[in-house]
Design a protein around this motif. Sequence first.
Motif, PDB file in Angstrom:
ATOM      1  N   CYS A  78      40.470  39.205  35.351  1.00 47.92           N
ATOM      2  CA  CYS A  78      39.682  39.957  36.336  1.00 47.92           C
ATOM      3  C   CYS A  78      39.948  41.454  36.280  1.00 47.92           C
TER       4      CYS A  78
ATOM      5  N   CYS B 299      48.380  36.872  38.853  1.00 42.99           N
ATOM      6  CA  CYS B 299      47.483  37.926  39.324  1.00 42.99           C
ATOM      7  C   CYS B 299      47.245  37.726  40.827  1.00 42.99           C
TER       8      CYS B 299
ATOM      9  N   THR C 106      45.510  34.039  38.205  1.00 41.77           N
ATOM     10  CA  THR C 106      45.834  33.688  36.816  1.00 41.77           C
ATOM     11  C   THR C 106      47.334  33.835  36.589  1.00 41.77           C
TER      12      THR C 106
END
Length: 1018
Positions: free
Chosen positions: A330, A305, A310
Amino acid sequence: MSDFSAYHSLGQPTGDPNDQRRQQPAAPQFRPPVAPGPAGYQQSGSPYMTSPAQVGTPGYGSQPQSPGYFGQPGFQQSPQPGQADVGGLASQMGGMGLGVETPGAARGHKKKDRHAYHNLEPQGSSQAFNGMPQGSVPPSQYLNQGPQQPGQFGQQFSPAMSQFPAAASAFTPMNPASPMEHAARGGDQLMGSPASSQQGRVDPEHIPSVPRSRDGPAQYYLEHVYPTMEQHLPPPAAVPFVAYDQGNSSPKFARLTLNNIPSSADALAATALPLGLVLQPLAPLQEGEQPIPVLNFGDAGPPRCRRCRTYINPFMTFRSGGNKFVCNMCTFPNDVPSEYFAPTDPSGVRVDRQQRPELTLGTVEFVVPKEYWSKEPVGLRWLFVLDVSAEAVNKGFLDGFCEGIMSALYGPPETPTEGDENGAKQRTLPEGAKIGIVTYDKELHFYNLSANLEQAQMLVMPDIEDPFVPLSEGLFVDPEESKVVIMSLLKQLPSMFANVKNPEPALLPTLNAALSALSSTGGKIVCSLSSLSTWGPGRLFLRDDGKMHGSDTERKLFTTEHPGWLKIANKMVECGVGVDFFLAAPSGGYLDVATIGYVSSKTGGEIFYYPTFHVQRDSLKLSKEIKHTVTRETGYQALMKVRCSNGLQVSAYHGNFTHHTFGADLEFGVVDADKSIAVLFSYDGKLDPKLDAHFQSALLYTSANGERRVRCTNTVASVSEGAMEAMKFIDQDAVINIISKEAAARMPEKALQDIRAALNEKTVDILAGYRKNFSGSHPPGQLVLPENLKEFSMYILCLLKSRAFKGGREPTDRRVHDARMIRSMGATELSLYLYPRIISIHNLEPTDGFPNENGHLRMPQCIRASFSKVEEGGAYLVDNGQVCLLWLHAQVSPNLLEDLFGAGRSSLKDLDPFTSALPVLETHLNAQARNMLQYLATTRGSKALTLQLARQGLDGAEYEFARLLVEDRNNEAQSYVDWLVHIHRQIQLEQAGRRKHEEGFDYGGMASTLAQLKMPHW
Ligand SMILES: [Zn+2]
């Protein structure tokens, strides 16, 4: 509902996971190792069972039963599923004697008898206390429903089902009890429901049993796998099982305290439970489990991400035809890199999903490109650092350590590793890994181990004020190429130093030199020490003079302020170096484990401690543990980061590592399969019950074969309004692990009695919270325990009795050692450490200890850790994962001894007190016992299983045996029954709003410090 919740938006329900008719994939390959049965030996019937000497007592001796002695007219069954109703515990106990001498029959042991394990005399009715006979729970209750289904494993995960194995309904099951839980209950109506007897006493038979909570699931998981998305309560930590990774990581790598998370901080607070994750990122796998895939995305590295970093995982969702992936942490919609693009099908699932382990498995490993390097990764350098000072030579520790290294690298002496037909050698260490050897007393000695030398060249470094590494070539070598040189050196070392015998080792200068040898590459130091390091810079002195016990300054002994030792720990972590110590204190002497061990705890290493090393008895253990250290999965130069969904944040870490500032990554010089870390979370908002909560831990490390990798562990939990659902998905082992680690972390700051009081408070908070908020309507006098925390109070009592926290005197070396061990123990090792497995071997069924028709070893049920369970003439294996005792009653049958140890060993005095293993005999009992020991050896932590004799009235190990009987009053703490009564009383006070004000018990006057001690993150 938003589309980024993979868990809610994808997948087909696979049905009720608890439906017994559903085909359970079998674990066809899980075969606990089984020693060969004795040739030509009849399995059925065992000679000693019918031995004339035993007439009248079945087996080797069992207690007479007094049925009805504890009639249970007032016994109440659990009124609601999901709760263990500790019916009426102490409600009829009048003034609640709290264990003071009451001549009640149920506690018919006189006070002295409760300690009187040395002089067990034939006892009449007072032994009826132990009313329930061994194996009284019919084994059929634990048998698996339905036959084993070999071959179903593949079929189970057909593409249609594994489209996404996460069933949306699975996290809100109608029936919270898994088959495993049912197995744990055993169908016994008495399960977990203590009742008071006619005399108004608590019946110890009916309080929740740790052995039973393990035995049922252990049976169940012999024939079943644990599917990680379909079931939401992991097996008890002490139980072996095969996990099937369905996108959620195996509990071996990650256990959440709550597998259903309350949506708000207030709801969590009502439970008083910690919200946390116990991580063991490199945990060993079991036979039958798929190896963790190692994925390589080349120079681009694994997709991550862009906003929160992540790593790609099964819970990220793809949209816009596969052009975007939405982060599960998120919610950021990322562009899919072109090289990673694949179209999605009409349901929004990538068409290549099944070919992509990172999109289907909870635990994967990525090889990472240069931007993740801090230095060029190379194969792991092992530096063996050997104490050759007088004590090490005299007590045989040097000898044992050299043997251990040889055995670890090249196999035991009697079975030298041979090359196969092609001449390829079987390597203990992976290709690329190298070893070096350094010895030290008050000088340092380096060795050139080059393969082209006839024998190793020694270089002495006398300048310990400013040591340097005197050679650049030949210090680290391939252990196979230089095998001859290494072997000859290790064989000679003990005699080489037999005439030198410097009394004082200089450890800190040696570690500094070892660090400079490893500073350019990183690596692992394996160091022995057998006396207090009193020479040179950083010399230590006897800090524990025994006078500070119980004083405020005692806790200073649990840590170190020595600048030299603090500095080297830091520098090691910086360089990617970690240390395992092997410490022998041959006469139980002080080593300042607090100071030495600080280095291993900060660098992610470990201590193997032999507090009363005896060469004959302990060499086998030493050798096995060196081998384990060298062969377990080990990485170095590691960083760790844990990420979680929006609404949650990491609030604390516990474990052995270096953590410079909050928010920074955890740093480890080395990390291995046995190490675990606890992570606590707090809320920074309210969670949406329609979504799931996600957690990802990423461990960046260099593997032993020299690859820079990230091990990703993904965990998911459902979220619900309030905490009622959460109470159904509590992982008791995770809760205990986190509370234990947090308590151990407080040792340098808080007095021991304050920590014990805080543990007491925490136990009451949790159980009173449940009673107030979640237990429904029960008569006020009842102690009601949550189904999934039934054994919680027993484990906390065990923690209070552990060497780390117990009251009374305990050498600080041992306290510190145990506390640091608790901080890094995985769930399995800690569970066993707290509550041992005890197996009686004098009354085994003929089939016990042999494989059943499916090839799975049949294990007898364990007994409670109480002397009241010990039978006259009995023989018991007692294993807490650290030591394994064989306790033998003074009147044990001579036949049993001969069956176990061989002809001519018919009395306790005939046995060698320094025995560390059973001989290999062709008797039924001997084979049974050896098989069972092999089984126990497969499920534990980092410590090797060897046997230690504890013969009644003869061996010092009997004290350890008494210490391990954790249900009895011992270790300066109450019996299990008294403890439950005590907890119950405090819960009642809490319910009445009177708790703490009139409690003077145990921690009187401590109320002011309790507030400080209350961990903000609990
Ligand atoms: Zn993100």
